[in-house]
Design an enzyme around this catalytic site. Structure first.
Site, PDB file in Angstrom:
ATOM      1  N   GLU A   1      -0.408  -3.318  -2.682  1.00 43.77           N
ATOM      2  CA  GLU A   1      -0.310  -4.302  -2.880  1.00 43.77           C
ATOM      3  C   GLU A   1       0.498  -5.153  -2.200  1.00 43.77           C
ATOM      4  OE1 GLU A   1      -1.288  -5.346  -6.968  1.00 43.77           O
ATOM      5  OE2 GLU A   1      -1.512  -3.743  -7.630  1.00 43.77           O
TER       6      GLU A   1
ATOM      7  N   THR B   1      -8.713  -4.591  -0.278  1.00 45.72           N
ATOM      8  CA  THR B   1      -8.022  -3.926   1.155  1.00 45.72           C
ATOM      9  C   THR B   1      -9.163  -2.989   2.163  1.00 45.72           C
ATOM     10  OG1 THR B   1      -5.967  -3.540  -0.203  1.00 45.72           O
ATOM     11  CG2 THR B   1      -6.520  -2.134   1.552  1.00 45.72           C
TER      12      THR B   1
ATOM     13  N   GLY C   1      -8.960   1.791  -6.000  1.00 48.20           N
ATOM     14  CA  GLY C   1      -8.225   2.405  -7.421  1.00 48.20           C
ATOM     15  C   GLY C   1      -9.815   2.398  -8.579  1.00 48.20           C
TER      16      GLY C   1
END
Lengths: 652, 652
Positions: free
Chosen positions: A422, A140, A179
């Site tokens: 996601e 992303t 993350g």
């Protein structure tokens, strides 16, 4: 294999094939101090450290290490199903730890094992299973979240040094929400591959981020994104690359590689197809989100159902107040979610098995259109259903449900992001419809497709329309009726969407994006109709396959409830299409109320058979005492009829 | 009076009569460092201290002190409307501070000013306006939250000492969720009054909790409830009374008093009526919740609408990506909430004016059945609508909406409790229906009532049923059609509920609680139908009353949208009752999509005209930069057509 689990037959059935490793993990978590009810006073850094320690604890378990090493092997049987079982158990203990494992093993590990060569797997993923380092997944960007195809990060090949130069050319190219960005050592970075000035589309590269001592790799910057609504234990950050140099071998090479002298080679010629293949390889991770949402849902339901069976409020004049589960609104709000949780349990298992099958036989996941549609749709349906369920659980437990001790607030906040990360749910629903429509043709916009749509819209439609209309009203409570109804809705929506798109694009020559966008509400309705149908079918099949008669009877009621609830939600549509008459529509409502009432006591058995250990439930209002909030404790209710079967885990 | 506000005509219209004090408060808050974007790293105690400081800042403002002193006066004109205007502004700055002010001034202050004698107001509330101490409101108990009539705390009168002995006889009698319990000095405690062994029902007493140095009053224990989902700044706690002695004068004496020698006197003989009168006096506070929910909603909408107008994603091939507001699903999700926020603005104003009218003329609020129904229903509708709105705002802003910097997460968590506190929403809906049904008779269960119900169910019903059926299809987009539709639904639901209850209770001799409970879904549907109708009517009246033609045109579109959205939500019911045909039902959907599309650009003007200062909006994605999260900044979009009018507050 399931013989070792000493618990109820329904509990075994709900747990499925991998109940042994799931039980093992439950036991380990129950005995581990790191998972004991944690303080809400921790700082962000302390919460992240605790999550990292929890993940480390799980990864170092011998069974887990054995399992993870299987990930490196090709065509490993049932690897996905087993992984999802583990993910669910871990998420019931702590969603942040589950998500962090998803990042390290599912996304980082999945990128390497699915996009890398055997040597690359050995080099970049095996060490993770040996606890030598962890990784992150950098796809992303600021400018491109859902529309990932347009990512801007560049990877320019430099033949002189035989290196790729990874670079963030602008603000919008910064890798965002990554993350493990503040703790991980390596990243799988998606970037546009530039070879000799020519773009080959997005590819995935291994980029070192920081070494074991936390020293950053030259040119890499990680910015902490800090506080979020939930998932405080997951360290999300922004990655910026300033001409970062990595060796040529760091391009994951399954779908494309560059020779030392700068010749690009790929087994797939079409850039779009190539990128789709890369994305398809990541599909298993998407299914993990459904499992994580299910874990949150089940926890919420355990807590709300138990409290509803012990808390009393209002009642007949001069008599003891009644249990709040007796209030019509209470069981009407909770029971359909419980039925949906069961439907999702079986549907997820089905999807995982389909995927394992495909992987085991070396089939290309990209070409399993129906599987792609199912997994995208399940992601959207399950994560939304989870939020709706948790919100009802929170409201049905009143002020107690607002207290952190009772877990529901954190479950809500942690799982809230599932609906947008996601793959945003609205985008996922569009994927479902695209996949449904391209099952028949390779290029959606090709005239072949539209030729087909044309035929489709004019033929067979009226027979479809009328074939189920002749039901007599006494069949509304019949599962066959419900199955036909959801299937009918999907088919009519699909046919009418095809007709609308055909008219707009082929007849009226509208530009495709605009035409599609003007049908977006229709598209999302169709996608959900598709998933509704599949969940009801899978639930029905699971009822059929259930060997224990009492369990089958119980599941039948919940399956009917799930179907009734799906039809009830969409009764306006059925009325608009004269599939229901006003009086059958009212019957559906009555049936919904009656089914909810009839399962409200069974609900106690079902939530108990979710087999989640006390240490994971934690909530005082669900009967798990917490010394910090004695005032919140309500004794867990016993099921009124059923004698308690031996539950080895109940005292953990 | 409104002349001083230099801003758009619509903004003035939305702000209403008290725009001057609202503007003044906005200005003060904008200039106060305490309200600057706060750290998310504060501990619970630090957050509570900050909230207390913020409240102190607001209470010491000369205009606020003047206003609060009016609370002590009888029949003060427009006091409620003005208070609600202040509450809304304060909640846009910080919901916890708004709620804490609600506890201290609305609940504690409201109990004293509504239930106390003139001397008691002087003694116990005036010092609050002079910042000498603060108070709390202790009604809810562990065992009796929603069913407050059954509270167990005792207040036994002891003639020998001329004292009341306040006592917590059991676990379930502990006062729970009490706001300001860890900081406040006095509590208005509801307890069963026992005089000479006889119970006189619940009454309200002033009980000292702790002195200015924090030393607890003998016999009082306060237990900290600590962490909640949100409202971290509000210190909720548990109060336990161990034979706490208070002087006879501490019984708030408007509805009941005890003479020194222990004779009870009350102007209302019936215990049930007496308690209802006490509760009715607290109605204004309930309306404050609607205002607080509206503040949260408006903030969420400003943020989501602005971001949707600046963020781009997807688009036609080879062209710039489109603004996400252009996606059909995006405007379909956001625009109906914006319409509802406007409807609530006008409906709340109407309810406040009605209440002010009643108070000003010394009328008994208890006897204003329709007002009681409206306020209970508004509380439920607005707080649920707020949660649905904020959830859509969160999802429509994607990952950015999950980041704390962008405010939506905290808005959600802070306002989540609104749906269950100060009367659980499901209970509120039952209050609505009880009030609707008792507009005609004093005792719901009296046979007079059922006589009436009997007539009601058999007469006039069919003419009602058919009177609106003759519409031609081109009228669906007509406001008159929409108003008739929502009104028809309410009346049919009311009539059929009456018939069902009559049959169950009178004919079949079912016990009342069971009969009512078996109709609970029907009851809640009727209550919401009632509120839907009132909001649409009030919106329509406000459109009519709007003097500026351009504003009126704009509001008309949103009013149509609100009505269309209400009918669309319930189209299944209309189809079941043949009020809509399948084709008109489909027209309603088309109309909803078109109206949402047609207002999506106007939405920028509307959210700007909510007139919330930048310092309260704070969110970087809404164009308010935050140095801690530069990466989140998106420039606020300008309205494409409208030249910006001078906005004095925009730069604050």
């Amino acid at each position: 294999m399931t013989g070792k689990c000493a618990r109820s037959s329904l509990s075994r059935y709900l747990d499925g094939e991998f109940c042994d490793i799931k039980d093992h993990l439950r036991q380990e978590i129950s005995q581990c101090d790191l998972f004991k009810s944690s303080s809400y006073d921790l700082t962000l850094d302390e919460t992240r450290d605790l999550t990292a320690e929890r993940l480390h604890f799980v990864l170092q378990l011998p069974e887990m290490r054995r399992h993870l090493k299987d990930q490196v092997k090709e065509r490993q049987k049932a690897f996905i199903s087993k992984s999802l079982g583990i993910a669910e158990v871990l998420c019931t203990a702590d969603i942040a730890t589950g998500v962090k494992m998803g990042v390290v093993c599912g996304l980082f590990g999945g990128a390497i094992t699915n996009l890398g060569s055997p040597e690359q797997k050995e080099k970049w993923y095996l060490p993770v299973t040996e606890l030598q380092f962890t990784g992150m997944f950098a796809m992303t960007e600021r400018g491109h979240g859902s529309n990932v195809r347009g990512i801007l990060t560049e990877a320019r090949y430099e033949p002189s040094s035989q290196e790729f130069v990874i670079h963030t050319p602008c603000e919008d190219a910064k890798k965002m929400y990554i993350g493990n960005a503040m703790k991980g050592n390596y990243a799988t970075v998606f970037a546009q591959l530039l070879v000799d000035g020519e773009s080959q589309g997005p590819h995935c590269f291994i980029v070192p981020i920081r070494d074991g001592e936390g020293v950053m790799y030259p040119g890499v910057t990680a910015i902490d994104m800090k506080h979020k609504e939930g998932l405080h234990g997951v360290d999300n950050g922004i990655l910026v690359f300033d001409n970062v140099r990595i060796p040529r071998e760091n391009l994951l090479s399954k779908f494309g590689s560059v020779s030392p002298d700068g010749k690009y080679h790929s087994p797939i010629q079409n850039k779009g197809k190539r990128f789709n293949a890369m994305l398809a390889a990541l599909t298993p991770t998407r299914l993990a989100l459904t499992v994580q949402a299910m874990a949150a849902m089940k926890l919420g339901l355990i807590i709300a159902v138990r409290y509803s069976h012990s808390r009393r409020q209002f009642g007949p004049r001069d008599q003891e107040e009644v249990k709040i589960i007796e209030h019509q609104t209470q069981y009407l709000r909770l029971m359909p979610h419980l039925a949906a949780a069961l439907a999702l349990t079986f549907t997820t298992r089905f999807a995982a098995e389909m995927m394992d099958e495909a992987v085991h036989h070396g089939r290309d996941l990209l070409n399993s259109r129906s599987l792609q549609a199912l997994i995208a749709g399940l992601k959207a349906y399950s994560t939304w259903e989870n939020l709706a369920c948790l919100q009802d659980c929170r409201e049905c437990t009143g002020g107690m449900g607002f207290m952190m001790e009772n877990r529901i607030p954190a479950l809500k906040c942690d799982s809230d992001v599932f609906v947008t990360f996601e793959g945003d749910n609205v985008v996922m629903l569009q994927v479902v419809v695209r996949e449904l429509m391209t099952q028949y043709t390779k290029q959606f916009e090709s005239s072949a497709m539209f030729g087909l749509l044309k035929t489709w819209t004019s033929s067979a439609s009226d027979s479809l329309r009328t074939s189920f209309l002749g039901f007599s009203t006494d069949k509304v409570g019949n599962l066959a009726f419900l199955l036909k109804a959801v299937s009918y809705r999907e088919r009519v929506l699909q046919r009418s969407l095809a007709a609308r798109l055909y008219t707009k694009v082929e007849k009226n020559k509208n530009e495709f994006f605009g035409a599609w966008n003007s049908c977006l509400h229709h598209v999302t309705s169709l996608a959900l109709a598709h998933i509704h149908r599949v969940t009801l079918e899978q639930f029905a099949l699971a009822v059929q396959a259930c060997q224990v008669s009492a369990d089958q009877t119980l599941l039948t009621k919940f399956c009917l409830l799930h179907g009734t609830s799906l039809v009830y939600q969409e009764r306006a549509w059925y009325l608009e299409h004269s599939y229901l008459t006003p009086s059958t529509s009212k019957m559906i409502r009555t049936q919904l109320l009656e089914l909810c009432k009839s399962v409200k006591d069974d609900a106690l058995k079902v939530v108990s058979d979710f087999n989640i250990p006390s240490c994971c439930v934690q909530a005082p209002i669900a009967g798990v005492a917490n010394p910090r909030a004695e005032w919140a404790f309500y004794l867990a209710p016993e099921h009124p009829d059923q004698p308690q079967e031996p539950k080895t885990l109940s005292k953990l």
